[in-house]
Design a protein around this motif. Sequence first.
Motif, PDB file in Angstrom:
ATOM      1  N   ASN A 201     -54.517 -50.391  42.854  1.00 20.29           N
ATOM      2  CA  ASN A 201     -53.882 -51.718  42.756  1.00 20.29           C
ATOM      3  C   ASN A 201     -52.697 -51.757  41.798  1.00 20.29           C
ATOM      4  O   ASN A 201     -52.166 -52.836  41.518  1.00 20.29           O
ATOM      5  N   ASP A 202     -52.269 -50.610  41.314  1.00 20.56           N
ATOM      6  CA  ASP A 202     -51.039 -50.518  40.527  1.00 20.56           C
ATOM      7  C   ASP A 202     -49.882 -50.346  41.518  1.00 20.56           C
ATOM      8  O   ASP A 202     -49.741 -49.284  42.129  1.00 20.56           O
ATOM      9  N   GLU A 203     -49.064 -51.352  41.682  1.00 19.29           N
ATOM     10  CA  GLU A 203     -48.023 -51.351  42.697  1.00 19.29           C
ATOM     11  C   GLU A 203     -46.892 -50.380  42.397  1.00 19.29           C
ATOM     12  O   GLU A 203     -46.039 -50.142  43.252  1.00 19.29           O
ATOM     13  N   ARG A 204     -46.900 -49.788  41.221  1.00 20.18           N
ATOM     14  CA  ARG A 204     -45.840 -48.846  40.863  1.00 20.18           C
ATOM     15  C   ARG A 204     -46.053 -47.468  41.476  1.00 20.18           C
ATOM     16  O   ARG A 204     -45.122 -46.643  41.458  1.00 20.18           O
TER      17      ARG A 204
ATOM     18  N   ASP B 224     -48.402 -40.689  34.109  1.00 17.43           N
ATOM     19  CA  ASP B 224     -48.183 -41.633  33.003  1.00 17.43           C
ATOM     20  C   ASP B 224     -46.803 -41.410  32.365  1.00 17.43           C
ATOM     21  O   ASP B 224     -46.103 -42.369  32.026  1.00 17.43           O
TER      22      ASP B 224
ATOM     23  N   GLN C 248     -52.514 -48.669  49.487  1.00 13.31           N
ATOM     24  CA  GLN C 248     -51.846 -47.868  48.469  1.00 13.31           C
ATOM     25  C   GLN C 248     -51.824 -46.384  48.827  1.00 13.31           C
ATOM     26  O   GLN C 248     -50.921 -45.659  48.414  1.00 13.31           O
TER      27      GLN C 248
ATOM     28  N   TYR D 234     -55.324 -45.420  39.428  1.00 15.77           N
ATOM     29  CA  TYR D 234     -54.163 -46.296  39.572  1.00 15.77           C
ATOM     30  C   TYR D 234     -54.333 -47.314  40.699  1.00 15.77           C
ATOM     31  O   TYR D 234     -53.358 -47.902  41.154  1.00 15.77           O
TER      32      TYR D 234
END
Length: 211
Positions: free
Chosen positions: A103-106, A204, A137, A101
């Motif tokens: 760089n997935d800002e969520r 997910d 992150q 994940y």
Amino acid sequence: MHKLFVLGMIICIAFAACQSNSTTLPIIGQREAVEKEVDGKIVTDTVYHRIPAFSFLNQDSILISDKNFDQKIYVANFFFTHCPSICPTMQRNLLRAYEKYKNDERISFLSHSIDFKYDQPHVLKEYAKNLGVDNAQWQFVTGSKAAIYSLADEYFVYTKEDSTVAGGYDHSGYLVLVDHDKHVRGAYDGTNEEQVSQLLKDIDILLKEYE
């Protein structure tokens, strides 16, 4: 919190995590039925256990708090940098999730050091670099013994300073999945590859709740 109670909660969490299905995840922890008035009618609402407010120094000597994780899913755990037992495996397995994940800002990751004496920010910085963490992150934090250990109880993670065990600290190796509302949605043995794989699947599932 009494050790046996914490261990009992861990067993319950692990069982609940294994029972997650393809559509939703359970909310783990104590819950309370609260009556309130809505449009002149008394209704019963359920209040779930939440991770409380916190504030710690991170690997860059910057003060971060629970506010940094608002509107995010995050995975939390407790470790120490010179741990000779479960931490290396647990952190390598958590790295799997970080890399998936990245760089997935969520989603964020949060590792609390339980070695309040040695694991100062510069130590955590070098540890993160050696592990392969190169963005904000994944945060590594330190604080007082009282603050870190009491927060571990809120995650249902057992921690104890113990000179009789290797490394001087005893703790469980759970990776705890937390949602936008600071509810615990699952806990997974960070030393068990099968459970870490389940964590990835459950992340997910939880992400889809917020689409």
